[in-house]
Write an enzyme that holds these catalytic residues in place. Structure first.
Site, PDB file in Angstrom:
ATOM      1  CG  HIS A  35     -74.217 -47.921  -7.729  1.00 42.80           C
ATOM      2  ND1 HIS A  35     -75.021 -47.436  -6.724  1.00 42.80           N
ATOM      3  CD2 HIS A  35     -74.722 -47.436  -8.896  1.00 42.80           C
ATOM      4  CE1 HIS A  35     -75.973 -46.700  -7.251  1.00 42.80           C
ATOM      5  NE2 HIS A  35     -75.822 -46.677  -8.568  1.00 42.80           N
ATOM      6  CG  ASP A  36     -74.236 -44.206  -5.673  1.00 39.81           C
ATOM      7  OD1 ASP A  36     -73.489 -43.762  -6.555  1.00 39.81           O
ATOM      8  OD2 ASP A  36     -75.462 -44.024  -5.674  1.00 39.81           O
ATOM      9  CE  LYS A 122     -76.030 -43.439  -9.927  1.00 35.63           C
ATOM     10  NZ  LYS A 122     -76.298 -43.768  -8.522  1.00 35.63           N
TER      11      LYS A 122
END
Length: 219
Positions: A35-36, A122
């Site tokens: 994630h990210d 995202k």
């Protein structure tokens, strides 16, 4: 409104409360989400210290195992120069966000996606929002999500909550996430443990999935 400078802290290896669920990750059911882990979101950390340095090492171990085990691997990545209406309320809290440059957008090179991995654009805190993550997981027969990356109390937490509401079992990896502070990191793990998921360490996750220890290599 921008992301604060993040002080060094040791990654936690436990949750502050007892985990309510008794779910167990299975390699035939699980997918890994990174994630990210883009330069923009990691530049506030000290690159040579904890939490970022061991965070990267732990995510790399999870990636190595997941790919060898043919588990689906997903990445989230925001795009730069977002159209203001598309950015929505996030702009009120965090400003305009990243620029459309490699210095902001690129996923860290030692965690970079490889052919066969899935990179999701995202849009909001949760990786499920305005993405096809759920559909891709369902198509692959996956109903468990291992969550690694940043930030534990924002996007990682939101993703875990939404996974639970989609009947997908969330497994945040305690020492494969990082946050603004140790307190926020531990709070996020505690919230998930008490309401929607099963936090585990990298070592426990790999052992449960049939993985390997720190000094061993994947077969």
């Amino acid at each position: 409104m921008s992301i604060p400078t993040i002080s060094d802290y040791d990654l936690p290896v436990s949750t502050p409360v007892k985990t309510r669920a008794n779910w167990v990750p299975e390699r035939a059911r699980a997918a890994l989400l990174v994630h990210d882990m883009q330069r923009y979101f990691t530049r506030s950390f000290n690159a040579d210290a904890s939490p970022l340095k061991p965070l990267i090492a732990n995510i790399a171990r999870l990636l190595t195992f997941a790919r060898a085990a043919e588990m689906p691997v997903f990445f989230t990545a925001q795009v730069g120069n977002q159209f203001r209406p598309d950015r929505g309320l996030q702009a009120d809290l965090w400003g305009p966000g990243m620029s459309a440059t490699p210095e902001h957008q690129d996923i860290l090179p030692n965690l970079a996606p490889v052919p066969g991995d899935h990179v999701l654009v995202k849009h909001r805190y949760s990786a499920f929002q305005r993405s096809n993550l759920e559909r891709l997981m369902r198509a692959r027969g996956r109903d468990q999500l291992i969550i690694a990356g940043v930030y534990a109390h924002i996007g990682c937490l939101a993703t875990a909550f939404e996974a639970f509401q989609l009947e997908i079992e969330p497994f945040p990896v305690i020492d494969a996430q990082a946050d603004f502070t140790l307190a926020e990191h531990e709070t996020a793990m505690g919230m998930i443990a008490s309401t929607c998921g099963v936090p585990m360490t990298t070592e426990a996750m790999l052992a449960t999935l049939g993985g390997v220890g720190k000094d061993q290599k994947c077969a």
